[in-house]
Design a protein around this motif. Structure first.
Motif, PDB file in Angstrom:
ATOM      1  N   UNK B  97       0.850   7.935   1.622  1.00 21.96           N
ATOM      2  CA  UNK B  97       1.073   6.510   1.353  1.00 21.96           C
ATOM      3  C   UNK B  97       2.412   6.321   0.645  1.00 21.96           C
ATOM      4  N   UNK B  98       2.677   7.163  -0.379  1.00 22.10           N
ATOM      5  CA  UNK B  98       3.932   7.071  -1.132  1.00 22.10           C
ATOM      6  C   UNK B  98       5.147   7.150  -0.214  1.00 22.10           C
ATOM      7  N   UNK B  99       5.101   8.092   0.720  1.00 20.87           N
ATOM      8  CA  UNK B  99       6.254   8.300   1.593  1.00 20.87           C
ATOM      9  C   UNK B  99       6.535   7.042   2.407  1.00 20.87           C
ATOM     10  N   UNK B 100       5.474   6.455   2.955  1.00 20.82           N
ATOM     11  CA  UNK B 100       5.649   5.204   3.698  1.00 20.82           C
ATOM     12  C   UNK B 100       6.137   4.094   2.771  1.00 20.82           C
ATOM     13  N   UNK B 101       5.554   4.031   1.569  1.00 14.95           N
ATOM     14  CA  UNK B 101       5.881   2.943   0.639  1.00 14.95           C
ATOM     15  C   UNK B 101       7.363   2.953   0.263  1.00 14.95           C
ATOM     16  N   UNK B 102       7.923   4.141   0.006  1.00 10.89           N
ATOM     17  CA  UNK B 102       9.338   4.195  -0.386  1.00 10.89           C
ATOM     18  C   UNK B 102      10.209   3.616   0.721  1.00 10.89           C
ATOM     19  N   UNK B 103       9.784   3.802   1.959  1.00  8.98           N
ATOM     20  CA  UNK B 103      10.570   3.321   3.102  1.00  8.98           C
ATOM     21  C   UNK B 103      10.370   1.815   3.284  1.00  8.98           C
ATOM     22  N   UNK B 104       9.121   1.390   3.405  1.00  9.80           N
ATOM     23  CA  UNK B 104       8.869  -0.001   3.783  1.00  9.80           C
ATOM     24  C   UNK B 104       9.186  -0.977   2.652  1.00  9.80           C
ATOM     25  N   UNK B 105       9.055  -0.532   1.397  1.00  9.79           N
ATOM     26  CA  UNK B 105       9.415  -1.427   0.291  1.00  9.79           C
ATOM     27  C   UNK B 105      10.923  -1.688   0.249  1.00  9.79           C
ATOM     28  N   UNK B 106      11.712  -0.810   0.821  1.00 10.03           N
ATOM     29  CA  UNK B 106      13.133  -1.096   0.988  1.00 10.03           C
ATOM     30  C   UNK B 106      13.365  -2.055   2.157  1.00 10.03           C
ATOM     31  N   UNK B 107      12.614  -1.861   3.231  1.00 10.17           N
ATOM     32  CA  UNK B 107      12.770  -2.726   4.415  1.00 10.17           C
ATOM     33  C   UNK B 107      12.596  -4.190   4.032  1.00 10.17           C
ATOM     34  N   UNK B 108      11.552  -4.495   3.262  1.00 18.28           N
ATOM     35  CA  UNK B 108      11.202  -5.895   3.004  1.00 18.28           C
ATOM     36  C   UNK B 108      12.187  -6.598   2.078  1.00 18.28           C
ATOM     37  N   UNK B 109      13.017  -5.844   1.345  1.00 19.62           N
ATOM     38  CA  UNK B 109      13.993  -6.534   0.496  1.00 19.62           C
ATOM     39  C   UNK B 109      14.985  -7.344   1.324  1.00 19.62           C
ATOM     40  N   UNK B 139      -1.281  13.468   6.834  1.00 21.25           N
ATOM     41  CA  UNK B 139      -1.259  12.686   8.079  1.00 21.25           C
ATOM     42  C   UNK B 139      -2.078  11.401   7.924  1.00 21.25           C
ATOM     43  N   UNK B 140      -3.267  11.526   7.329  1.00 14.73           N
ATOM     44  CA  UNK B 140      -4.133  10.351   7.176  1.00 14.73           C
ATOM     45  C   UNK B 140      -3.510   9.335   6.221  1.00 14.73           C
ATOM     46  N   UNK B 141      -2.887   9.812   5.139  1.00 12.12           N
ATOM     47  CA  UNK B 141      -2.249   8.911   4.181  1.00 12.12           C
ATOM     48  C   UNK B 141      -1.040   8.220   4.785  1.00 12.12           C
ATOM     49  N   UNK B 142      -0.285   8.949   5.585  1.00  6.76           N
ATOM     50  CA  UNK B 142       0.875   8.336   6.236  1.00  6.76           C
ATOM     51  C   UNK B 142       0.404   7.226   7.186  1.00  6.76           C
ATOM     52  N   UNK B 239      -0.033  10.473  -9.751  1.00  5.47           N
ATOM     53  CA  UNK B 239      -0.228  10.498  -8.300  1.00  5.47           C
ATOM     54  C   UNK B 239      -0.968   9.273  -7.762  1.00  5.47           C
ATOM     55  N   UNK B 240      -1.116   8.231  -8.562  1.00  5.58           N
ATOM     56  CA  UNK B 240      -1.621   6.974  -8.006  1.00  5.58           C
ATOM     57  C   UNK B 240      -0.666   6.538  -6.903  1.00  5.58           C
ATOM     58  N   UNK B 241      -1.175   6.181  -5.740  1.00  9.11           N
ATOM     59  CA  UNK B 241      -0.259   5.865  -4.632  1.00  9.11           C
ATOM     60  C   UNK B 241       0.588   4.627  -4.919  1.00  9.11           C
ATOM     61  N   UNK B 242       1.819   4.679  -4.492  1.00  6.47           N
ATOM     62  CA  UNK B 242       2.758   3.566  -4.646  1.00  6.47           C
ATOM     63  C   UNK B 242       2.212   2.314  -3.970  1.00  6.47           C
ATOM     64  N   UNK B 243       2.366   1.183  -4.638  1.00  8.33           N
ATOM     65  CA  UNK B 243       1.945  -0.091  -4.055  1.00  8.33           C
ATOM     66  C   UNK B 243       2.866  -0.439  -2.877  1.00  8.33           C
ATOM     67  N   UNK B 244       2.282  -0.877  -1.795  1.00  5.39           N
ATOM     68  CA  UNK B 244       3.039  -1.356  -0.630  1.00  5.39           C
ATOM     69  C   UNK B 244       3.098  -2.878  -0.709  1.00  5.39           C
TER      70      UNK B 244
END
Lengths: 373, 373
Positions: B97-109, B139-142, B239-244
């Motif tokens: 989840x974190x890996x996706x969050x770092x990417x998509x939270x930049x996209x939405x800016x 894989x499941x978290x992503x 390790x709490x997952x990053x908020x999306x």
């Protein structure tokens, strides 16, 4: 970009890379990823059929497809680092081009032209960037690669990851956004019985089979400085920048030549020719010139023909399948765009058989030898 | 994602990461990249003004903008590896989840909503994937992260890079393709005097300041198992997952609330609030709750307020600047979408001054303290 060849003394299996485990993870990812396609519906979008398992992911818009590719260079930059240490010469301009090439050459197999490319350069220590020529050449080469591909260099990420990336090393990778407009230009994999297979020359090994090449260097008394017979040393020849094939696909599109399928000949070497889903025999009758580096690798390995063509591109870096009536024009378009190209063979339907036949060498790869798509 | 805080005993400078060298390379890349924008002309496309230096690269099409982001997780997965070893428990679903969050939270800016995300997982040894829970959870978290972001997981790359990536480690990163449709939804950075600054809560440190957190763990007698006071151990809390935050931006768009600017509060902590090009003072009057982990980090570091808010998100992971008349509605939309949100402060014009003021703490960061955009 490195993928397994047939096990030999210099094989990937011997190098300790456990491809079974990698492939298991890839399959689990593909399953998990396939279940997310429905997320596009809320955007009024969808993924087109037959896109999963191909080199580029596609999303269908009203008037175009968008393409998305994530790719990595593999370990080729370790050769450049060794050459920098041995000779003081930076080959990082070529490495920058290589990194872009690995990405955009995957993009175009879908019929998309790359429009934006991003760099990912993760180092173990920021001191990696302290060498001015290495740092500047990498940036300049990446920009040159983007321009050769007709794409803008959009953004990137350059983390220092101590404890993850080896000190002194760099992971070079990136991603691209491409577009297929109009949608009729999509290369959807409709290979047909009788199609001509057009081959485009490579500049050397490109970015594939590099682990094997590095192991070979360790066994050569002069290492990367070993002459390969054409005036170049082994390392210099390995570091010839990967050919960017974007202008070939663009020229075919502009001329109205429909590509039935296109293959970036990377890992698995010529076995990649049977990447398309449908079952055909790809009968290759004109293999082209493996070049001084290809001959050197075969002699020094030693690698027999079967091993060499299953691992390296052996002089042909890209293949396109076209209707036989378009073969001569496709070759002419490639040449006009500056590529060395030739008619390499033809597609044959033989029931359910899927294989690549290298007729001049008497070598045959059946479908089972290409484990992953 | 890791970026420098103010030097302290636990500082990034002390950790040996040479940010001067990294920033030099980034600037050289930005210059080389900016010179490639003209490549879009041959596609009949262009990049919009003011896009260079922002978190997402944009390309203008007839009826939409496309967004492209390349991002990496940083070193957070090393914490998960340490916890796996210490407890046998896999936190890799959160890491996915974190890996996706770092990417998509930049996209939405940029105002784009992510539509496709690709994974890059480079390991030093394919045996990394031999642990079934780690491999499957990643894989499941992503996939879960992609679904939470409303995006399809398109493709990816999973090389084994011996000699580049440390044995036992993984570089986790990826890229996203996003879309702004209609084009009027672009967040172009038109911050205005008097704007309200809406803050959305984080779940913990997200993926920033992790190097510092890891150094702290080494100094704690119980390491990652140290209780932080809310029933969780230090490692578990990290390790709490990053908020999306994608659903927040999507909800504002659907409701017609125009975001003047949006900031993913990552490296540089609250100094990121002055990321926009224009010169304003960001006067923060309600900082929110740094949470048990934020308080623990401050006490254990020890880190004074100035250091803590310059390094960590301290409870606020995302900020949006809106017209003051929209403040209450923006908060309500965020809450309806499931986020904790509050009006955090306001934008003030003070001539050419650019600064972030944390009024309740008496802390001020002037522009010079944010070296990179």
């Amino acid at each position: 970009m490195d993928e397994p060849g047939k096990p030999t003394d210099l094989s990937y299996a011997a190098s300790g890379v456990d491809y079974d485990m990698l492939d298991l993870f890839k399959r689990e990812c593909q399953q998990a990823a396939a279940a997310t396609g429905g997320a596009l519906a809320r955007h009024g979008l969808a993924e087109p059929p037959k896109v999963r398992g191909e080199s580029a992911y596609l999303i269908e818009l009203a008037d175009c497809y968008l393409a998305h590719v994530e790719e990595g260079l593999g370990s080729k930059n370790l050769v450049a680092d060794a050459m920098l240490e041995a000779t003081g010469r930076s080959f990082y301009h070529a490495i920058g081009v290589d990194t872009v090439a690995t990405i955009v050459n995957d993009v175009i197999t879908s019929g998309a032209l790359p429009i934006a490319v991003a760099m990912h350069a993760a180092v173990g220590d920021a001191q990696w960037f302290a060498h001015p020529a290495r740092r500047r050449d990498l940036a300049a080469g990446f920009a040159a690669g983007c321009l050769a591909a007709g794409a803008a260099w959009g953004g990137g990420e350059t983390p220092a990851l101590r404890g993850i990336v080896e000190p002194g090393a760099a992971v070079l990778a990136g991603s691209a956004l491409g577009r297929i407009a109009p949608k009729s230009l999509r290369i959807a994999g409709d290979v047909a019985d009788g199609d001509a297979i057009i081959l485009l020359a490579s500049s050397g090994v490109h970015a594939n089979g590099i682990t094997l090449c590095r192991r070979l260097a360790e066994r050569l008394p002069q290492g990367y400085l070993t002459p390969i017979g054409d005036g170049r040393g082994y390392g210099e020849a390995l570091l010839a920048p990967t050919v960017i094939y974007v202008p070939f696909v663009a020229a075919c599109q502009q001329a109205g030549v429909r590509l039935h399928y296109a293959v970036n000949i990377t890992g698995h070497g010529w076995r990649k020719l049977m990447r398309a889903d449908a079952s055909f025999v790809y009968r290759m009758t004109a293999l082209g010139d493996p070049g001084p580096l290809g001959r050197f690798l075969q002699a020094a390995g030693p690698l027999d023909d079967r091993e060499a063509y299953a691992t390296f591109n052996m002089g042909a870096g890209f293949a396109a399948m076209v209707a036989p009536a378009e073969a001569a024009r496709t070759v002419a378009l490639a040449r006009a765009a500056g590529f060395t190209a030739w008619p390499g063979g033809r597609v044959e339907r033989q029931g359910a058989r899927k294989a690549v036949v290298l007729e001049p060498l008497g070598v045959v790869y059946e479908a089972a030898s290409l484990g992953v798509r």
